[in-house]
Structures are given as structure tokens and as C-alpha cells.
Design a protein around this motif. Structure first.
Motif, mmCIF file in Angstrom:
data_model
loop_
_atom_site.group_PDB
_atom_site.id
_atom_site.type_symbol
_atom_site.label_atom_id
_atom_site.label_comp_id
_atom_site.label_asym_id
_atom_site.label_seq_id
_atom_site.Cartn_x
_atom_site.Cartn_y
_atom_site.Cartn_z
ATOM 1 N N MET A 1 0.973 -1.787 0.003
ATOM 2 C CA MET A 1 -0.137 -0.256 0.512
ATOM 3 C C MET A 1 0.570 1.634 0.004
ATOM 4 O O MET A 1 0.169 2.571 -0.446
ATOM 5 C CB MET A 1 -0.807 0.072 0.769
ATOM 6 N N ALA A 2 2.173 0.841 0.416
ATOM 7 C CA ALA A 2 3.017 2.736 0.635
ATOM 8 C C ALA A 2 2.415 3.377 0.008
ATOM 9 O O ALA A 2 3.201 4.133 -0.041
ATOM 10 C CB ALA A 2 4.019 1.976 1.601
ATOM 11 N N PRO A 3 3.143 2.827 -1.946
ATOM 12 C CA PRO A 3 3.824 3.838 -2.915
ATOM 13 C C PRO A 3 2.350 4.767 -2.819
ATOM 14 O O PRO A 3 2.641 5.728 -3.793
ATOM 15 C CB PRO A 3 3.911 2.725 -3.931
ATOM 16 N N ASP A 4 0.603 4.513 -2.706
ATOM 17 C CA ASP A 4 -0.850 4.946 -2.679
ATOM 18 C C ASP A 4 -0.692 5.914 -0.966
ATOM 19 O O ASP A 4 -1.906 5.981 -1.491
ATOM 20 C CB ASP A 4 -1.463 3.558 -2.909
ATOM 21 N N ASP A 5 0.199 5.933 -0.402
ATOM 22 C CA ASP A 5 -0.402 6.163 0.599
ATOM 23 C C ASP A 5 0.618 7.043 1.532
ATOM 24 O O ASP A 5 1.895 6.578 2.357
ATOM 25 C CB ASP A 5 -1.359 5.439 1.624
ATOM 26 N N ALA A 6 0.651 8.305 1.111
ATOM 27 C CA ALA A 6 1.696 9.218 2.317
ATOM 28 C C ALA A 6 1.059 9.286 3.676
ATOM 29 O O ALA A 6 2.992 9.603 4.392
ATOM 30 C CB ALA A 6 1.287 10.840 1.693
ATOM 31 N N THR A 7 1.137 8.773 4.874
ATOM 32 C CA THR A 7 1.018 8.331 5.757
ATOM 33 C C THR A 7 1.758 6.964 5.777
ATOM 34 O O THR A 7 1.701 6.910 7.424
ATOM 35 C CB THR A 7 -0.761 8.415 5.962
ATOM 36 N N ILE A 8 2.124 6.245 5.283
ATOM 37 C CA ILE A 8 2.924 5.426 5.385
ATOM 38 C C ILE A 8 4.305 5.519 5.276
ATOM 39 O O ILE A 8 5.073 6.219 4.186
ATOM 40 C CB ILE A 8 3.101 3.963 4.754
ATOM 41 N N ARG A 9 4.759 5.807 6.568
ATOM 42 C CA ARG A 9 6.579 6.481 6.649
ATOM 43 C C ARG A 9 7.166 5.050 6.318
ATOM 44 O O ARG A 9 8.687 5.666 5.752
ATOM 45 C CB ARG A 9 6.473 6.691 8.475
ATOM 46 N N ALA A 10 6.796 3.522 6.724
ATOM 47 C CA ALA A 10 7.925 2.387 6.764
ATOM 48 C C ALA A 10 7.261 1.678 6.513
ATOM 49 O O ALA A 10 5.949 1.199 6.729
ATOM 50 C CB ALA A 10 8.450 2.540 7.432
ATOM 51 N N VAL A 11 7.619 0.602 5.521
ATOM 52 C CA VAL A 11 7.503 -1.020 5.414
ATOM 53 C C VAL A 11 7.777 -2.231 5.679
ATOM 54 O O VAL A 11 9.131 -1.771 6.205
ATOM 55 C CB VAL A 11 7.296 -1.136 3.741
ATOM 56 N N ALA A 12 7.234 -2.648 7.245
ATOM 57 C CA ALA A 12 7.969 -3.911 7.479
ATOM 58 C C ALA A 12 7.734 -4.994 6.385
ATOM 59 O O ALA A 12 6.635 -5.776 6.862
ATOM 60 C CB ALA A 12 7.878 -3.793 8.915
ATOM 61 N N ALA A 13 8.208 -5.523 5.976
ATOM 62 C CA ALA A 13 8.548 -6.927 5.428
ATOM 63 C C ALA A 13 8.527 -8.319 5.610
ATOM 64 O O ALA A 13 9.991 -7.899 5.640
ATOM 65 C CB ALA A 13 8.037 -6.614 3.747
ATOM 66 N N ASP A 14 8.244 -9.485 5.358
ATOM 67 C CA ASP A 14 8.849 -10.481 5.145
ATOM 68 C C ASP A 14 9.871 -11.133 3.918
ATOM 69 O O ASP A 14 10.559 -11.903 3.946
ATOM 70 C CB ASP A 14 8.503 -11.890 5.652
ATOM 71 N N VAL A 15 9.422 -9.803 2.688
ATOM 72 C CA VAL A 15 10.717 -10.270 1.446
ATOM 73 C C VAL A 15 10.886 -8.904 0.912
ATOM 74 O O VAL A 15 10.680 -7.462 2.243
ATOM 75 C CB VAL A 15 9.480 -10.321 0.440
#
Length: 164
Positions: free
Chosen positions: A122-136
Motif C-alpha cells: 500500500m505504501a506507494p499510494d499512501d503518504a501516511t505510511i512512513r515505512a514498510v515492515a515486510a518478510d520479503v
């Protein structure tokens, strides 16, 4: 009170991350509260219990209390969903409020992403997301990418962002 959100699609690891972050921040000496957005048909009460009977009879609010905890249930009775800002006003003051869900609200968030959930990030389309925590390793639209299982690194990122 400082506010930080955890967002993501179903089965992305939001609740597990929330649980680990609460533990991490409380071990750091911070007072933490949480707000969880739930599906519209959830219930914390059980049919047949006194409190359930009070609500069923038409009580607007039912407060349960014991020596271990208290809980306040409020029935909306057809009114609209309560906005996050209003819900936050009902909390006692703490150092940090972690919010699970409420993805449309404008507070800063980290996105939990698990590849097996089968959703797009979702992050590329949502400026409120400051980081992504991912398993890949994934493209995040310029947001920092953190390992989903590295709770310390995620907490450090949030603490730095919020000045904690």
C-alpha cells in the motif's frame, strides 16, 4: 500523547507486530495504549450475561468493573462510527498510542506486509505510511524497508520518527 499506526491487508502480520511493539515499548519504560479497529459486528460481551442484558434492554453505556479491570461498552444505536480523534480523547494520557487499522486516517503508520497474504504493498499510494515492515524485499515507493520480524529495528524507527 504520541500516535503511531500499524496498517496492512488481512493476514499481513499487523496484530503480531502490534503485540511485539507494545512489549518492546513497555520494556523501554513507556506507557502504551492501543486502539484496534474491528469489523462492525464484533462483540466483547456474551449473551445471557448481566451486562449483555443491560445493553439489550437499551442502555446507552454499560460499565463493567472488578478489582482487576474495568471496561466501558457504548452502543451507537444506529449513529455513525466514532472518529479516531474522538476515541483517542477517551483514553487516559500515555506516552504512546499504537493504532491498528484506521488506514484512512491521517496519522503516521508502518505497513505490515507478508508476501503469503497475496496483496499489493500500500505504501506507494499512501503518504501516511512512513515505512514498510515486510518478510520479503519489495518496492516501497521510497519508504524505508524493515524486516517484519525485527521488532527492535521497527521500534527504533518509530521512536526516532516520534522523538521518543
Amino acid at each position: 500523547m504520541k500516535l503511531w499506526g500499524v496498517t496492512g491487508w488481512k493476514n499481513a502480520g499487523k496484530t503480531g507486530l502490534m503485540e511485539r511493539l507494545v512489549t518492546e515499548f513497555t520494556e523501554r519504560g513507556l506507557a502504551v495504549s492501543t486502539v484496534k479497529h474491528a469489523h462492525h459486528h464484533f462483540d466483547v460481551d456474551q449473551e445471557g450475561r448481566d451486562s449483555y442484558r443491560h445493553r439489550s434492554a437499551g442502555a446507552q453505556e454499560v460499565l463493567l468493573s472488578s478489582r482487576n479491570r474495568w471496561a466501558l461498552m457504548a452502543e451507537l444505536r444506529g449513529a455513525g462510527e466514532v472518529p479516531l480523534d474522538e476515541l483517542l480523547g477517551k483514553l487516559s494520557p500515555v506516552d504512546l498510542v499504537l493504532v491498528e487499522g484506521f488506514k484512512r486516517d491521517r496519522h503516521p503508520k508502518i505497513e505490515a506486509f507478508r508476501a503469503s497474504a497475496g496483496h499489493e504493498v500500500m505504501a506507494p499510494d499512501d503518504a501516511t505510511i512512513r515505512a514498510v515492515a515486510a518478510d520479503v524485499t519489495i518496492a516501497t515507493g521510497g519508504c524505508p524497508l524493515l524486516p517484519l520480524d525485527d521488532t527492535t529495528a521497527i521500534a527504533d524507527f518509530i521512536a526516532a520518527e516520534l522523538g521518543l
